[in-house]
Design a protein around this motif. Structure first.
Motif, PDB file in Angstrom:
ATOM      1  N   GLY A   1     -24.917  14.431 -30.027  1.00  0.00           N
ATOM      2  CA  GLY A   1     -25.054  13.829 -28.710  1.00  0.00           C
ATOM      3  C   GLY A   1     -26.203  14.423 -27.919  1.00  0.00           C
ATOM      4  N   ARG A   2     -26.879  15.418 -28.504  1.00  0.00           N
ATOM      5  CA  ARG A   2     -28.057  16.002 -27.858  1.00  0.00           C
ATOM      6  C   ARG A   2     -29.239  15.036 -28.000  1.00  0.00           C
ATOM      7  N   PRO A   3     -30.279  15.215 -27.185  1.00  0.00           N
ATOM      8  CA  PRO A   3     -31.457  14.338 -27.319  1.00  0.00           C
ATOM      9  C   PRO A   3     -32.112  14.479 -28.693  1.00  0.00           C
ATOM     10  N   ASP A   4     -32.750  13.400 -29.137  1.00  0.00           N
ATOM     11  CA  ASP A   4     -33.538  13.472 -30.368  1.00  0.00           C
ATOM     12  C   ASP A   4     -34.734  14.388 -30.144  1.00  0.00           C
ATOM     13  N   VAL A   5     -35.127  15.084 -31.189  1.00  0.00           N
ATOM     14  CA  VAL A   5     -36.297  15.952 -31.141  1.00  0.00           C
ATOM     15  C   VAL A   5     -37.518  15.069 -31.363  1.00  0.00           C
ATOM     16  N   THR A   6     -38.309  14.878 -30.323  1.00  0.00           N
ATOM     17  CA  THR A   6     -39.417  13.923 -30.395  1.00  0.00           C
ATOM     18  C   THR A   6     -40.768  14.562 -30.663  1.00  0.00           C
ATOM     19  N   PHE A   7     -40.848  15.885 -30.628  1.00  0.00           N
ATOM     20  CA  PHE A   7     -42.100  16.575 -30.955  1.00  0.00           C
ATOM     21  C   PHE A   7     -41.942  17.199 -32.330  1.00  0.00           C
TER      22      PHE A   7
ATOM     23  N   THR B   1     -30.680  20.265 -34.010  1.00  0.00           N
ATOM     24  CA  THR B   1     -31.724  20.046 -35.007  1.00  0.00           C
ATOM     25  C   THR B   1     -32.955  20.856 -34.653  1.00  0.00           C
ATOM     26  N   PHE B   2     -33.589  21.420 -35.676  1.00  0.00           N
ATOM     27  CA  PHE B   2     -34.903  22.027 -35.519  1.00  0.00           C
ATOM     28  C   PHE B   2     -35.852  21.377 -36.509  1.00  0.00           C
ATOM     29  N   LEU B   3     -36.974  20.848 -36.005  1.00  0.00           N
ATOM     30  CA  LEU B   3     -38.069  20.409 -36.863  1.00  0.00           C
ATOM     31  C   LEU B   3     -39.065  21.557 -36.873  1.00  0.00           C
ATOM     32  N   GLY B   4     -39.406  22.044 -38.058  1.00  0.00           N
ATOM     33  CA  GLY B   4     -40.246  23.221 -38.137  1.00  0.00           C
ATOM     34  C   GLY B   4     -41.499  23.029 -38.948  1.00  0.00           C
ATOM     35  N   CYS B   5     -42.453  23.906 -38.695  1.00  0.00           N
ATOM     36  CA  CYS B   5     -43.702  23.911 -39.444  1.00  0.00           C
ATOM     37  C   CYS B   5     -44.174  25.356 -39.570  1.00  0.00           C
ATOM     38  N   GLU B   6     -44.554  25.738 -40.781  1.00  0.00           N
ATOM     39  CA  GLU B   6     -45.023  27.092 -41.055  1.00  0.00           C
ATOM     40  C   GLU B   6     -46.530  27.101 -41.276  1.00  0.00           C
TER      41      GLU B   6
ATOM     42  N   THR C   1     -46.847   7.484 -31.173  1.00  0.00           N
ATOM     43  CA  THR C   1     -45.817   7.837 -30.202  1.00  0.00           C
ATOM     44  C   THR C   1     -44.540   7.047 -30.446  1.00  0.00           C
ATOM     45  N   THR C   2     -44.569   6.032 -31.291  1.00  0.00           N
ATOM     46  CA  THR C   2     -43.363   5.252 -31.574  1.00  0.00           C
ATOM     47  C   THR C   2     -42.662   5.730 -32.845  1.00  0.00           C
ATOM     48  N   ARG C   3     -43.164   6.802 -33.442  1.00  0.00           N
ATOM     49  CA  ARG C   3     -42.565   7.324 -34.668  1.00  0.00           C
ATOM     50  C   ARG C   3     -41.138   7.771 -34.404  1.00  0.00           C
ATOM     51  N   ALA C   4     -40.206   7.371 -35.266  1.00  0.00           N
ATOM     52  CA  ALA C   4     -38.821   7.825 -35.150  1.00  0.00           C
ATOM     53  C   ALA C   4     -38.739   9.275 -35.624  1.00  0.00           C
ATOM     54  N   PRO C   5     -37.856  10.065 -35.029  1.00  0.00           N
ATOM     55  CA  PRO C   5     -37.707  11.450 -35.487  1.00  0.00           C
ATOM     56  C   PRO C   5     -37.343  11.493 -36.970  1.00  0.00           C
ATOM     57  N   ARG C   6     -37.908  12.451 -37.700  1.00  0.00           N
ATOM     58  CA  ARG C   6     -37.608  12.587 -39.127  1.00  0.00           C
ATOM     59  C   ARG C   6     -36.164  12.964 -39.375  1.00  0.00           C
ATOM     60  N   ILE C   7     -35.580  13.735 -38.431  1.00  0.00           N
ATOM     61  CA  ILE C   7     -34.210  14.204 -38.575  1.00  0.00           C
ATOM     62  C   ILE C   7     -33.493  14.016 -37.251  1.00  0.00           C
ATOM     63  N   THR C   8     -32.272  13.535 -37.302  1.00  0.00           N
ATOM     64  CA  THR C   8     -31.429  13.455 -36.119  1.00  0.00           C
ATOM     65  C   THR C   8     -30.099  14.126 -36.445  1.00  0.00           C
ATOM     66  N   ASP C   9     -29.308  14.379 -35.421  1.00  0.00           N
ATOM     67  CA  ASP C   9     -27.999  14.984 -35.651  1.00  0.00           C
ATOM     68  C   ASP C   9     -26.943  14.175 -34.913  1.00  0.00           C
ATOM     69  N   ASP C  10     -25.690  14.551 -35.085  1.00  0.00           N
ATOM     70  CA  ASP C  10     -24.588  13.816 -34.477  1.00  0.00           C
ATOM     71  C   ASP C  10     -23.979  14.555 -33.288  1.00  0.00           C
TER      72      ASP C  10
END
Length: 198
Positions: A50-56, A88-93, A39-48
């Motif tokens: 000002g939106r919240p980080d994608v944590t899932f 940002t979108f973190l995706g999985c196929e 649960t302490t893992r930093a997001p793999r990708i962030t953006d600039d």
């Protein structure tokens, strides 16, 4: 029609990449998945933005055994990230090969976790969306966001939305009845929703 949600989903469905330059889909090393779910893992990708980080992170936070039990090939899941700068979108196929000759070849599933809001998604795709809930979590059900034979659920989180976009891969000529596009999706989502951290 254009729009961030539709563009991101279309890119994931077609190739796992976006015209805006995200990294191509790559197979996940499943040997590190268990360690990566901290649960302490930093997001793999962030953006600039000002939106919240994608944590899932769908590829890391949806348990392989749960996805495998649902019929999806977790051993060959692939990252399909879409870093856009302003969101940002973190995706999985995933693929599901439950072939029924003359009916379907299976399903393609893209799970996209993004820092866009339910209201933004309603503004973009409200004409094809129905409000619903999954285990009490506010959600939208969308039929055909990028074409026929497609079903999408957008589940609300504290950082934005998690999209589950499923494509019905038919094994016949002619149309697939619209009633089949989302068949079984809600039961699947009831199973995986508890793993969405927000």
């Amino acid at each position: 029609m254009s729009g961030w949600g539709r563009a991101a989903l279309a890119a994931a469905v077609v190739a796992g990449v976006s015209a805006c330059g995200p990294a191509p889909a790559t197979e996940v090393d499943n040997s590190t998945t268990a360690a990566a779910t901290s649960t302490t893992r930093a997001p793999r990708i962030t953006d600039d933005s000002g939106r919240p980080d994608v944590t899932f992170d769908p590829c890391l936070d949806l348990p392989d055994d749960v996805m495998t039990e649902a019929g999806y090939d977790a051993a060959h899941k692939e990252f399909a990230d879409m870093p856009m700068g302003w969101y940002t979108f973190l995706g999985c196929e995933y693929t599901k090969t439950d072939r029924v000759p003359g009916v379907r070849r299976g399903y393609g599933l893209n799970v996209l976790s993004g820092n866009v809001t339910l209201d933004e998604e309603l503004d973009k795709n409200g004409h094809i969306a129905t409000t619903t809930q999954i285990n009490g979590r506010p959600a939208l059900r969308e039929l055909g966001p990028t074409g026929d034979d497609e079903c999408t659920y957008a589940l609300q989180t504290s950082f934005g939305l998690v999209f589950f976009n499923r494509l019905y891969n038919k094994d016949h000529t002619g149309p697939v009845p619209e009633s089949e596009w989302c068949a079984g999706m809600e039961a699947f989502l009831v199973t995986v929703e508890p793993y969405i951290t927000d």
